[in-house]
Design a protein around this motif. Structure first.
Motif, PDB file in Angstrom:
ATOM      1  N   MET B   1     -26.145  -0.383  19.031  1.00 24.87           N
ATOM      2  CA  MET B   1     -26.691  -0.691  17.705  1.00 24.87           C
ATOM      3  C   MET B   1     -25.856  -1.164  16.695  1.00 24.87           C
ATOM      4  N   ALA B   2     -26.295  -2.243  15.959  1.00 31.76           N
ATOM      5  CA  ALA B   2     -25.222  -2.768  15.078  1.00 31.76           C
ATOM      6  C   ALA B   2     -24.937  -2.160  13.828  1.00 31.76           C
ATOM      7  N   THR B   3     -23.877  -2.134  13.392  1.00 32.49           N
ATOM      8  CA  THR B   3     -23.208  -1.774  12.189  1.00 32.49           C
ATOM      9  C   THR B   3     -24.141  -1.994  11.114  1.00 32.49           C
ATOM     10  N   PRO B   4     -24.754  -1.504  10.095  1.00 35.56           N
ATOM     11  CA  PRO B   4     -25.689  -1.917   8.975  1.00 35.56           C
ATOM     12  C   PRO B   4     -24.636  -2.801   8.124  1.00 35.56           C
ATOM     13  N   TYR B   5     -25.069  -3.640   7.587  1.00 40.29           N
ATOM     14  CA  TYR B   5     -24.536  -4.289   6.588  1.00 40.29           C
ATOM     15  C   TYR B   5     -24.319  -3.457   5.335  1.00 40.29           C
ATOM     16  N   ALA B   6     -22.896  -3.697   4.837  1.00 38.84           N
ATOM     17  CA  ALA B   6     -22.809  -2.775   3.543  1.00 38.84           C
ATOM     18  C   ALA B   6     -21.831  -3.705   2.557  1.00 38.84           C
ATOM     19  N   VAL B   7     -21.953  -3.472   1.416  1.00 35.62           N
ATOM     20  CA  VAL B   7     -21.087  -4.102   0.590  1.00 35.62           C
ATOM     21  C   VAL B   7     -20.080  -3.120   0.008  1.00 35.62           C
ATOM     22  N   THR B   8     -18.701  -3.614   0.174  1.00 35.93           N
ATOM     23  CA  THR B   8     -17.827  -2.618  -0.188  1.00 35.93           C
ATOM     24  C   THR B   8     -16.699  -3.177  -1.221  1.00 35.93           C
ATOM     25  N   THR B   9     -15.871  -2.715  -1.718  1.00 35.48           N
ATOM     26  CA  THR B   9     -14.758  -2.935  -2.697  1.00 35.48           C
ATOM     27  C   THR B   9     -13.341  -2.509  -2.098  1.00 35.48           C
ATOM     28  N   ARG B  10     -13.654  -1.517  -1.276  1.00 33.50           N
ATOM     29  CA  ARG B  10     -12.499  -0.643  -0.999  1.00 33.50           C
ATOM     30  C   ARG B  10     -11.778  -1.584   0.025  1.00 33.50           C
ATOM     31  N   THR B  11     -10.251  -1.188   0.040  1.00 36.01           N
ATOM     32  CA  THR B  11      -9.512  -1.788   1.216  1.00 36.01           C
ATOM     33  C   THR B  11      -8.668  -0.965   1.558  1.00 36.01           C
ATOM     34  N   PRO B  12      -8.237  -1.015   2.807  1.00 29.74           N
ATOM     35  CA  PRO B  12      -7.210   0.098   3.274  1.00 29.74           C
ATOM     36  C   PRO B  12      -6.074   0.170   2.361  1.00 29.74           C
ATOM     37  N   ALA B  13      -5.358  -0.892   1.688  1.00 22.23           N
ATOM     38  CA  ALA B  13      -4.341  -0.874   0.867  1.00 22.23           C
ATOM     39  C   ALA B  13      -4.879  -0.010  -0.556  1.00 22.23           C
ATOM     40  N   SER B  14      -6.121  -0.174  -0.873  1.00 20.40           N
ATOM     41  CA  SER B  14      -6.450   0.589  -1.875  1.00 20.40           C
ATOM     42  C   SER B  14      -6.606   1.756  -1.834  1.00 20.40           C
ATOM     43  N   SER B  15      -7.051   2.391  -0.388  1.00 24.74           N
ATOM     44  CA  SER B  15      -7.210   3.953  -0.225  1.00 24.74           C
ATOM     45  C   SER B  15      -6.048   4.334  -0.420  1.00 24.74           C
ATOM     46  N   VAL B  16      -4.887   3.699   0.294  1.00 24.39           N
ATOM     47  CA  VAL B  16      -3.465   4.173   0.463  1.00 24.39           C
ATOM     48  C   VAL B  16      -2.942   4.539  -0.938  1.00 24.39           C
ATOM     49  N   ALA B  17      -3.196   3.373  -1.996  1.00 25.63           N
ATOM     50  CA  ALA B  17      -2.710   3.337  -3.333  1.00 25.63           C
ATOM     51  C   ALA B  17      -3.477   4.640  -4.169  1.00 25.63           C
ATOM     52  N   MET B  18      -4.667   4.882  -3.677  1.00 21.00           N
ATOM     53  CA  MET B  18      -5.283   5.970  -4.313  1.00 21.00           C
ATOM     54  C   MET B  18      -4.826   7.288  -4.320  1.00 21.00           C
ATOM     55  N   ILE B  19      -4.144   7.386  -2.670  1.00 21.75           N
ATOM     56  CA  ILE B  19      -3.708   8.527  -2.606  1.00 21.75           C
ATOM     57  C   ILE B  19      -2.260   8.877  -3.193  1.00 21.75           C
ATOM     58  N   PHE B  20      -1.643   7.747  -3.199  1.00 19.46           N
ATOM     59  CA  PHE B  20      -0.272   7.842  -3.934  1.00 19.46           C
ATOM     60  C   PHE B  20      -0.243   8.037  -5.159  1.00 19.46           C
ATOM     61  N   GLY B  21      -1.426   7.233  -5.973  1.00 23.44           N
ATOM     62  CA  GLY B  21      -1.578   7.616  -7.385  1.00 23.44           C
ATOM     63  C   GLY B  21      -1.925   8.659  -7.865  1.00 23.44           C
ATOM     64  N   LEU B  22      -2.711   9.615  -6.827  1.00 26.16           N
ATOM     65  CA  LEU B  22      -2.957  11.070  -7.055  1.00 26.16           C
ATOM     66  C   LEU B  22      -1.793  11.969  -7.181  1.00 26.16           C
ATOM     67  N   ILE B  23      -1.002  11.384  -6.043  1.00 27.50           N
ATOM     68  CA  ILE B  23       0.471  12.019  -5.978  1.00 27.50           C
ATOM     69  C   ILE B  23       1.361  11.977  -7.257  1.00 27.50           C
ATOM     70  N   LEU B  24       1.218  10.575  -7.610  1.00 28.34           N
ATOM     71  CA  LEU B  24       2.206  10.287  -8.683  1.00 28.34           C
ATOM     72  C   LEU B  24       1.902  10.956  -9.971  1.00 28.34           C
ATOM     73  N   VAL B  25       0.343  11.304 -10.165  1.00 31.01           N
ATOM     74  CA  VAL B  25      -0.126  11.812 -11.462  1.00 31.01           C
ATOM     75  C   VAL B  25       0.046  13.207 -11.218  1.00 31.01           C
ATOM     76  N   ALA B  26       0.026  13.854 -10.238  1.00 30.04           N
ATOM     77  CA  ALA B  26       0.388  15.196 -10.130  1.00 30.04           C
ATOM     78  C   ALA B  26       1.987  15.459 -10.404  1.00 30.04           C
ATOM     79  N   VAL B  27       2.819  14.625  -9.879  1.00 28.86           N
ATOM     80  CA  VAL B  27       4.169  14.811 -10.041  1.00 28.86           C
ATOM     81  C   VAL B  27       4.426  14.574 -11.450  1.00 28.86           C
ATOM     82  N   LEU B  28       3.811  13.602 -12.238  1.00 33.61           N
ATOM     83  CA  LEU B  28       3.947  13.450 -13.888  1.00 33.61           C
ATOM     84  C   LEU B  28       3.518  14.591 -14.527  1.00 33.61           C
ATOM     85  N   PHE B  29       2.502  15.291 -14.090  1.00 29.48           N
ATOM     86  CA  PHE B  29       1.999  16.489 -14.907  1.00 29.48           C
ATOM     87  C   PHE B  29       2.811  17.509 -14.943  1.00 29.48           C
TER      88      PHE B  29
END
Lengths: 286, 353
Positions: B1-29
């Motif tokens: 079965m074919a993977t359904p089409y999907a529109v996305t904006t997320r990239t692997p880099a952005s997911s990594v950045a998101m995790i680092f961003g959350l860690i950074l914010v926690a450290v800053l707090f």
């Protein structure tokens, strides 16, 4: 009678603002470039004249004649090397580059001349006046106003009677077609800025001789010049003079009521015109 | 079965950045627990300038509205806060909201005038309005007129949360106030970045990008370009007013010339955005760090510092108009806050896999 006097002083002050504005209007008319460093270039011109006066010991008017070719070349080089690169569809590059230039000129002058206020001395001419009945008019304000009229007449003659004026108008209308006719837009733009810098030199002479100046007053001159251009309507030099007069009269009237309201009154007059006639009083092309 | 089409904006880099961003914010707090008062004040400066830069970038980089009058909203916000505290006796922390609202309310007439001017003239028009605001506020005697005033000691002493912070970190009241201001600035910075990122990914953000790229084309597909300008202008005014209130809450002293300074609240902000990369969320973050480093090395040289900053700004605009982040992202294709929509899935995707 005091009100008539105040209004006449305001009209004459308007001549100074028209001189500030003429260079801005010229450059905008030909290449749609708004030079945010315009006020700082006027202040730079005033320092240049001051240096010529103190080093060569010349009369300020002669010093301005010495400074003019320097400013002309400076304008040509500035346009050819820096500002031409910023022209295009996008309005960001010219705005941000000239804003950067404004900061560089201001701080360069601060470094070279300190924040102390300066004045170019004219001796007896500073206080000389002529009497018309009960009203006495300063010779310098009259001379400023006459210079503004002369600059506007001169620029209009240049636009409509000379080959370079024809090139200016052609490039302003359509640079691509003009370049097919053998005109090189980059050189036309450089010439336009160079000529604008001659007007800046005249403005600088009166800025420096009529009041104290320091490196930080450039942006305020830019704002007055801009208000005069917008009130007059884009592209009309006589409109710019009218705009300058409106700002000048509003300022002197405001100051007559309360000295703290001088500058504010000029700005408020501008906002009222913007509200009532958003395209200015004398817009070109209806 | 074919993977359904999907529109996305997320990239692997952005997911990594998101995790680092959350860690950074926690450290800053958590930073007040291990960082000294000087560091907290530096971080406060960086965060508030970042907020101002993000909102200016929203205006100029996304909305195409180059304002040279953002100091109007910093000053109005700050003065609204002082007015609320001094005249209304309201808690300074609550007054920050009043600062934002005051800037928002005054942005309506400002926009009404400034939108009558196009492009470059809009820029100087906003500057005129900022001058009008400065000169008018200088007439307001209750908050010190032209010479300015300070926040009353009583109001500062009774400010909410300060006692609690003082006890928790075992610091004096003045240091506790810095910590509180820092936390507020951090919250505002995170909310600003998250909010702008959210806005850009919505339908409105798409409309905004369309208007920026080509107003006529955007209009022809039904985007209300005029309304987008209002949305962007009012949002920026609100955020800038909040930041202005916070900055002067921390300074505890105000004057019209300082609060409406075009150099402090607009020139630096423009350089941050231009050097970092205009029209991206990453740009102002890099730009504010560059500004801070330059300031640390050059601040003693005063005028030279601003001259060098101006020259760098001109150089970047001429030779790398997309700024430092533009250079990085062109080389590497990296996007930490991607807004571009990509189509994934479908039969082609399956074949590749």
């Amino acid at each position: 009678m005091i009100w008539v006097d105040t209004i006449i002083q305001g009209v004459l002050l308007g001549g100074l603002y028209a001189l500030f504005a003429a260079g801005l209007s010229l450059v905008f008319g030909i290449m749609r470039l708004v030079n945010l460093a315009h006020g700082d270039l006027i202040v730079f011109g005033a320092y240049l004249i001051l240096v010529v006066v103190s080093v060569l010991g010349l009369n300020p008017f002669l010093a301005a004649i010495v400074a003019a070719p320097v400013m002309f070349v400076l304008g040509w080089v500035l346009q050819k090397i820096v500002l031409n690169r910023t022209l295009g569809e996008d309005i960001l590059p010219p705005l941000l580059v000239t804003f950067g230039l404004s900061i560089v000129i201001q701080n360069g002058l601060l470094e070279g001349f300190s924040a102390d206020s300066q004045r170019i001395s004219l001796g007896a001419l500073e206080t000389a006046s002529v009497s018309l009945g009960q009203i006495s008019l300063g010779v310098m304000p009259l001379l400023t106003f006459a210079s503004a009229v002369a600059v506007i007449v001169g620029l209009n003659q240049l636009f409509y009677r000379t080959a370079i004026g024809r090139a200016f108008r052609a490039t302003s209308d359509d640079p691509t077609t003009a370049s097919l006719m053998g005109i090189r837009p980059d050189r036309v733009f450089a010439s336009a800025t160079a000529i604008a810098m001659l007007v800046v030199t005249i403005a600088a002479l009166y800025l420096g001789t009529r009041a104290n100046f320091d490196p930080n007053i450039g942006p305020a001159r830019l704002i007055y010049a801009f208000e005069a251009v917008i009130i007059g309507g884009l592209g009309s030099l006589w409109g710019t003079l009218a705009g300058g007069i409106i700002i000048g009269v509003a300022q002197t009237l405001g100051a007559a009521v309360n000295p703290e309201w001088q500058i504010l009154a000029g700005h408020v007059a501008f906002l009222i015109v913007l509200l009532v006639r958003p395209r200015g009083l004398f817009p070109r092309g209806g | 079965m074919a993977t359904p089409y999907a529109v996305t904006t997320r990239t692997p880099a952005s997911s990594v950045a998101m995790i680092f961003g959350l860690i950074l914010v926690a450290v800053l707090f958590a930073a007040p627990a291990f960082a000294g008062r000087g560091t907290i004040q530096d971080l406060f400066f960086i965060l508030t300038m970042l907020v101002l830069a993000q909102f200016w970038n929203l205006l100029a980089g996304y909305g195409g509205l180059v304002s040279v009058g953002q100091q109007a909203f910093v000053g109005l916000g700050a003065y609204a806060l002082y007015g609320a505290v001094i005249l209304g006796g309201i808690d300074p922390v609550v007054s920050i909201l009043i600062a934002g609202l005051a800037a928002l309310v005054l942005a309506v007439p400002t926009a009404f005038f400034a939108f009558r001017l196009q492009g470059a003239y809009f820029a100087i028009g906003t500057w005129v309005i900022a001058e009008v605001a400065r000169l008018s506020v200088a007439q307001w005697r209750a908050v010190g007129g032209g010479t300015g005033t300070s926040l009353p000691r009583d109001a500062l002493r009774e400010m909410m949360l300060v006692d609690w912070i003082g006890e928790a970190f075992d610091v004096r009241a003045s240091a506790a106030r810095d910590i509180l201001a820092y936390w507020l600035a951090l919250t505002l910075a995170v909310a600003t970045i998250a909010g702008i990122y959210w806005l850009l990914r919505t339908k409105r953000g798409l409309a905004l990008a369309a208007v920026r790229d080509n107003t006529e084309a955007a209009r022809s597909v039904g985007v209300d370009a005029g309304r987008m300008k209002w949305v962007v202008f009012l949002t920026s005014a609100f955020g800038t007013g909040l930041a202005g209130g916070m900055i002067y809450l921390q300074k505890a002293r105000i004057s019209p010339d300082a609060a409406f300074s075009v150099t402090d609240w607009t020139a630096y902000v423009i350089f941050i955005v231009v050097i970092g990369g205009i029209g991206t969320i990453e740009g102002p973050i890099i730009g504010v760090l560059v500004l801070f480093l330059l300031q640390s090395f050059l601040a003693d040289f005063g005028t030279w510092y601003l001259m060098i900053l101006g020259l760098i700004g001109i150089g970047v605009m001429l030779f790398a108009p997309r700024g430092l982040w533009g250079l990085i992202s062109e080389r590497t294709g990296l996007q930490l806050f991607p807004v571009r929509r990509r189509l994934t899935g479908g039969p082609l995707m399956d074949k590749e896999v």
